[in-house]
Design an enzyme around this catalytic site. Structure first.
Site, PDB file in Angstrom:
ATOM      1  CG  ASP A 159       3.702 -13.425  -8.475  1.00 13.62           C
ATOM      2  OD1 ASP A 159       3.165 -14.377  -7.884  1.00 13.62           O
ATOM      3  OD2 ASP A 159       3.481 -12.230  -8.185  1.00 13.62           O
TER       4      ASP A 159
ATOM      5  CE  LYS B 284      -3.367  -2.377   2.991  1.00 20.09           C
ATOM      6  NZ  LYS B 284      -4.091  -2.307   4.284  1.00 20.09           N
TER       7      LYS B 284
END
Length: 370
Positions: free
Chosen positions: A151, A86
């Site tokens: 990932d 964030k």
């Protein structure tokens, strides 16, 4: 490559984005390598929050990183500095006089604040963190990036640390699901992380001999998957394992999204259950869903991830010592080299459809839903 001849006496280290096994190993290698050169080290709390919102941390937004502080952390998951996905300084949520909140680019301010305390920054993170690092470099801060993501979708490096640990755990889970699926003649649909790239799903699925693997790079047709399940039924193999990447989507369809937290955009999720619903309707079988989710992020890094993380941490310090900046360290087997940050963030690294691993799966009869 950008260079700077100013001497380094003190560096900062930040960890941003999602956590990944191996972060602490990078921190340890970087700190020990820096201390051995006579440099001081500090860590920034929770990405860059320790600099932009230091009032959040009663003990201070910067942590002294001493030899004692980083001793015995190589094998630990998570990060001793904390992390966040964030409050990106590229679009920092900023309250306005009218009560609204608007995104404001605070990278110039961030670069200035960091530069007041240290001579250089090692930024550890994924594509978003590397974009921030690139922006800080453009504002004059001496920065070296370290690629981190389970990932494995960062361009410019063959591997990112954390990926191999995620694949190892996902493979173990798939191995366990084989026995319970076979015992009940069930279809098990297993959703794994990976965002818009299918590296985890492809690698773990093939390693665990899944029957179907659905990845974002190959839009799927559930009829093809149902046909594979029916073929297995005909030969007496009345169970199936279907691995689904969270970013997979059907032909002509869209990514599956779930609502985000207040003030945040939607995020990927739910495709596993949608695939399961479709297979129940087309096969008539008992179909169950397992979402591995954040289990793939946690735990102890496997040895190869630890080694890669340690190599990256030491290489980042060497790169600074050689007066390079605005670069990201990268694995180019057998060496760790560095690439410009703008090259590293130019595009996402997707699974090549003609790669040997995909071909291996096809040769073994695995369905990719196409």
């Amino acid at each position: 490559m950008a260079t700077s001849g100013n001497p380094i006496r003190r560096i900062a280290i930040s960890t941003g984005g999602g956590d990944a096994p191996g972060l602490n190993a990078v921190i340890r290698a970087a700190v020990v390598s820096a201390l051995n050169r006579g440099w001081e080290c500090v860590g920034i709390r929770d990405g860059y929050d320790g600099v932009l919102t230091p009032e959040r941390f009663p003990e201070g937004g910067l942590i002294p990183l001493t030899a004692d502080r980083v001793r015995g952390i190589t094998h630990l998951g998570g990060t001793i500095l904390g992390t966040t996905n964030k409050n990106s300084p590229l679009a920092f949520p900023t309250p306005q006089p009218d009560g609204s909140v608007v995104p404001v680019d605070r990278t110039a301010e961030l670069a200035e604040r960091i530069g007041e305390n240290v001579d250089a920054l090692i930024a550890i993170g994924g594509d978003g963190s590397m974009e921030i690092a690139h922006a800080l470099s453009r504002h004059g801060l001496r920065v070296v990036g370290v690629p981190k993501t389970i990932d494995n979708d960062l361009d410019g490096t063959v591997l990112t640390f954390g990926f191999l640990t995620a694949v190892a755990f996902a493979t173990e889970c798939l191995d366990r699901l084989h026995s319970t699926a076979e015992a009940h003649d069930r279809v098990m649909v297993v959703e794994v992380m990976g965002r818009y790239a299918g590296w985890i799903a492809m690698s773990a699925g093939i390693a665990a001999t899944a029957d179907a693997i659905l990845i974002p790079e190959i839009p799927f047709d559930l009829t093809s998957v149902a046909r594979k399940i029916a073929e297995r039924d005909r030969i007496g193999r009345r169970f199936s394992i279907v691995v689904v990447a969270e970013g997979a989507y059907p032909k002509g369809g869209e990514h599956s999204l779930v609502p985000g937290e207040p003030g945040r955009i939607e995020r990927l999720g739910g495709i596993g259950e949608k695939v399961a619903e479709g297979l129940r309707a087309t096969t008539g079988k008992d179909v169950r869903t397992v979402v591995l989710g954040h289990l793939l992020r946690g735990g102890t890094p496997v040895p190869m991830d630890r080694l890669l993380a340690l190599r990256f941490g030491a290489a980042a310090v060497r790169t600074l010592a050689e007066n390079h900046c605005g670069v990201m360290v990268a694995l180019d087997p057998p060496e760790v080299k560095y690439v410009p940050l703008d090259v590293a963030t130019r595009r996402m690294k997707a699974v090549p459809l003609d790669c040997d691993t995909i071909q291996t799966g096809r040769d073994m009869g695995i369905s990719f839903g196409d």
